[in-house]
Scaffold this active site. Sequence first.
Site, PDB file in Angstrom:
ATOM      1  N   ASP A 119       0.890  -1.251   0.000  1.00 38.70           N
ATOM      2  CA  ASP A 119       0.107  -0.015   0.117  1.00 38.70           C
ATOM      3  C   ASP A 119       0.764   1.140   0.064  1.00 38.70           C
ATOM      4  OD1 ASP A 119      -2.535  -1.499   0.136  1.00 38.70           O
ATOM      5  OD2 ASP A 119      -2.380  -1.828   2.293  1.00 38.70           O
ATOM      6  N   TYR A 159       6.983  -9.886   6.981  1.00 44.86           N
ATOM      7  CA  TYR A 159       7.087  -8.224   7.250  1.00 44.86           C
ATOM      8  C   TYR A 159       7.676  -7.905   8.356  1.00 44.86           C
ATOM      9  CZ  TYR A 159       3.703  -7.532   3.389  1.00 44.86           C
ATOM     10  OH  TYR A 159       3.106  -7.403   2.038  1.00 44.86           O
TER      11      TYR A 159
END
Length: 411
Positions: free
Chosen positions: A157, A216
Amino acid sequence: MQTPDEVHVHYNHTDSCKFSRWTARESFQFMYARPWQEVAEFYSNMVNGHSSLLELFGTQIHFVDDDAKIQEVSCETQLEDSLNKEKFGRWARVTFKIVLSYDGGSFDGWQKQPGLNTVQGLVERSLGRFIDEKKSQQLKDKCKPLEGCAVVAGRTDKGVSALRQIFSFYTWRKDVRPYEIEDAINSSAPGKLRVLSVSEVSRVFHPNFSAKWRRYLYIFPLNDGEDREDLGNFTTDEKYDNQRDGWGEFTYKENVDKSIMGDKYEPEGAKKPVTFSICKVNNLLQQLEGKLLSYKIFARDTKASRNEGPPTECFVYRARATEARLPCSDRAEGRKVMCVELVANRFLRKMVRVLVATSIREAAAGAEEDILIRLMDASCRRASAPPAPPDGLCLVDVGYTEFDPENCIIP
């Protein structure tokens, strides 16, 4: 626009922490009232090779080179195809695997969108010079720009950085060299993205479908003297007010807006916690390890058709949190931060950011250690917290061999 009879209420939690849990608005304010610029600068320095995870954790992570495994698959495929001396169609194309690092704050996300500065858009324009003559003519006939096609391991994003994002590009030209692709992409936006490697791989390689796991890292900065802050005094600076309005993080229907009402049974003058335990967050996250669960409650912006069944199931290999010191130019001791490492076979849209925010909220409220798993049975997504800011999130790497639990960022 809200209709007269449309009233949003907070999710009705029923456990003993009900009155200690932040509302969505309070959680959002707690997430955003932080020095995120320091985190953004650290990620930018890592993209440009000026910093590394070694400075954050004291140990360097060993990134696995999967090209050898991919080449093994290539050899098997070539053996099966050995009877066909002359290759044609897709079998004749050359596929490149590109490892890319980019600063999330410089782009409007990965996915190409009209009028926006995205990583995919920039990369595909750079690859346009390497497409074959037939493809070039087809694009010209359709009055379309000369662009290559980049297939990515996972879209990020707006505001989310990447250390080792993986994407592929194929062409029928035989004269394209890896260093030419590297130079073309690096020259497109110096200081904002950097190619770490380009290698020719098997034609059956797919960055997304071939991946076994994704890792992540989320860096959550802590304020100075945070234990003395009052929730009522939380404010966000102008930058994040603009981001909030522009991204719809806080105004879309599943979060909150000005019409949201508090819990009518909440005691008047009840005090909410203003800090949380990193150790508690770690304990909450560890309950997710080694389990295949549906994370639909922790997803955002997904279609209703993807809210049930296997599309929402993820297997989490690693979920840990620890305290660290973030290198800062204006303070010798660095900034105290919480780092969260999440490794899974796949992630849903905004899942990492919602998990981080919800874990912090539940740790502050003193919830039981299995609360994240119990929340998965909730009836709607308001049971989880609004997504944490994208500035703290970074895609560290993508693996194409089985995950090695010994190769982790956080012990």
